[in-house]
Design an enzyme around this catalytic site. Structure first.
Site, short mmCIF file in Angstrom:
data_model
loop_
_atom_site.label_atom_id
_atom_site.label_comp_id
_atom_site.label_asym_id
_atom_site.label_seq_id
_atom_site.Cartn_x
_atom_site.Cartn_y
_atom_site.Cartn_z
N LYS A 24 0.80 -1.23 0.00
CA LYS A 24 0.00 0.00 0.00
C LYS A 24 0.84 1.28 0.00
CE LYS A 24 -4.36 -1.50 0.28
NZ LYS A 24 -5.54 -0.95 -0.40
N SER A 51 -8.97 -0.26 6.23
CA SER A 51 -9.05 -1.38 7.18
C SER A 51 -7.69 -1.70 7.77
CB SER A 51 -9.63 -2.61 6.48
OG SER A 51 -8.79 -2.99 5.41
#
Lengths: 319, 319
Positions: free
Chosen positions: B52, B77
């Site tokens: 990410k 999340s």
């Protein structure tokens, strides 16, 4: 007979079809925790998930056909036993492995799964039991260490390290009987003389630290350690003089820091190591080596054979 | 605006100083279990231990100085939140991260440890909460997916894969909103057109499988999954047409096989993966792809952020 670079290079060629050339990984995420540039030699990703297959395979491949037919035997706290069982399976021969009752159940199960005959006995009697069986059935004994054939195979770890990165400053590897340490330090010093080599052993079983201090092979009092592959009580007689010549220093690591090293490698490098390999990270965490941020330090992750049960021990460990 | 190879290549150059070029490991030990030649793209060894950071960093590095000074905000999340927090820390700016209460505590703790402001809310309200805060404080929103800046950064995973091994036959990657899948399939198909690309998603949340069947973005009923990074209920609107064009197939994986994949990777490859990454191994174990022993299959291990508590769930899992 002695251990030469040529003998290690021959071993590398002999065992190449049967083993992995394991990666040497630059692991930046560990740098902030260990204070230097970290590289990991990933023998945990080796076949049988430990470096031991290198030595066992080199020894076995040099046996005459007639000995192979009769079968082989060994005794080992786990990884060497698994390596012998794996080699026997690959070559289609019979293997018996004697394991100490105190050893890892995870490792014993893995040996049995490879089709070898498994025998459990008290850790103090394992060599006698093995010898008796070898004599009775005419099996060839494949020693876990202190044998030049085995050592030459294990030295290929060191040979790969210098060929993968000749600019490393320090290499730290785990030590028990000293097969990996003696053989790989030979390969390293004869191919990259400026690289420093260190051995890490449990503070509970400082057989090399004490033997080097006394200048001769010395047995230490047997004590428990979480490092279940590093339980030998004295240096191998063939290994000791080589370690004395080539190794730049020994580090003793407390039980607490072996576990801290294991948790650090699991949580930050995302790799599973057995405590006997995590001892190298534990040594750095415990401050056993003066390092600066630009030092390139290689930790030999000699194996990854550990069960999930053991990992629960790490729950309340902080690094 | 659309996602071009050129935009992904520019992203690769932009983010290079801030990320790792992660290894692509040949993992022979997995071959017997998965029936083909296995390669692992190790984004679990990336900074923040997940891919990410690539997307977040590329997005943030393109913001004007004035926006950076006011601060950034996101909702995630876990792994994207951690990436944004890490990027903010590296650049010395303020970050707020809104996380669903149902998410991993392990990941939330890691975000807080990086110095970001953490806010917990119900998973269904997270976008509203984030938007309200962004408006109130004039924060710039860094979307977790469905944004070309973020996608271009994430596509560098695919770019690295083809540059590291152009001979791979299949690449399997996890899918949630589809940022990684859309962007990396773009990079792969435009640099190595013969490579097949697949997405793996939880059988409990088959948003891509259903959307592709219907030919349009479709929301699925929200259900629980152990794959805590793959909880989005529908494809991103920017990702969907790209996935439709470039991806060769989707695989849905049961909860049981996600856990089997995770245990297999831990016990045989000796790596720690989060369930959302182990889904790729689970897909192969579950028989979602017809493979032969000589097929070269790459699994994208997108992250390794999982706590020890979770690993206990693997105790009675058999692969």
């Amino acid at each position: 007979m002695t251990l030469t670079l040529n003998y290690i290079e021959e071993a590398a060629e002999r065992i190449a079809p049967y083993i992995q050339r394991t990666p040497l990984l630059r692991m930046n995420n560990l740098d902030p925790f260990l204070g230097c540039e970290i590289y990991l030699k990933m023998e945990s990703m080796q076949k049988t998930n430990a470096f031991k297959i290198r030595g066992a395979m080199n020894k076995i491949l040099q046996l005459p056909e007639s000995d192979l037919e009769k079968g082989i035997i060994t005794t080992s706290s786990g990884n060497h036993g698994r390596a012998v069982a794996f080699a026997a399976k690959q070559l289609g021969i019979h293997a018996t492995v004697v394991v100490p009752e105190s050893g890892s159940k995870f490792k014993a199960d893995a040996i049995e799964a490879l089709g070898a005959e498994l025998l459990r006995c008290d850790v103090r009697e394992r060599f006698e039991v093995t010898e008796a069986l070898a004599e009775k059935y005419d099996y060839t004994y494949i020693p876990p260490f202190d044998d030049y054939g085995v050592m030459a195979g294990q030295g290929t770890v060191g040979l790969e390290i210098t060929s993968q990165n000749e600019a490393l400053d320090h290499v730290i590897m785990p030590a028990s009987g000293g097969g990996l340490l003696a053989s790989s330090s030979t390969a390293i010093k004869l191919t990259a003389p400026d690289m420093k080599v260190y051995g890490a052993e449990p503070a509970n079983l400082p057989r090399y630290t004490e033997s080097l201090a006394k200048g001769e092979v010395t047995a230490v009092t047997r004590k428990e350690t979480v490092a279940d592959a590093l339980v030998t009580s004295q240096p191998g007689t063939r290994n000791f003089p080589i370690v004395k010549e080539y190794v730049d220093g020994m580090m003793t690591v407390s039980e607490e820091f072996i576990l801290k090293g294991m948790k650090l490698l699991m949580m930050e490098a995302k790799i599973v190591t057995e405590p006997s390999s995590a001892i190298t990270a534990g040594a750095l965490l415990e401050g056993s080596l003066d390092v600066s941020p630009e030092d390139k330090v290689c930790l030999v992750i000699s194996g990854g054979n550990v069960g999930l049960d053991f990992m629960e021990k790490l729950k309340y460990i902080h690094y």
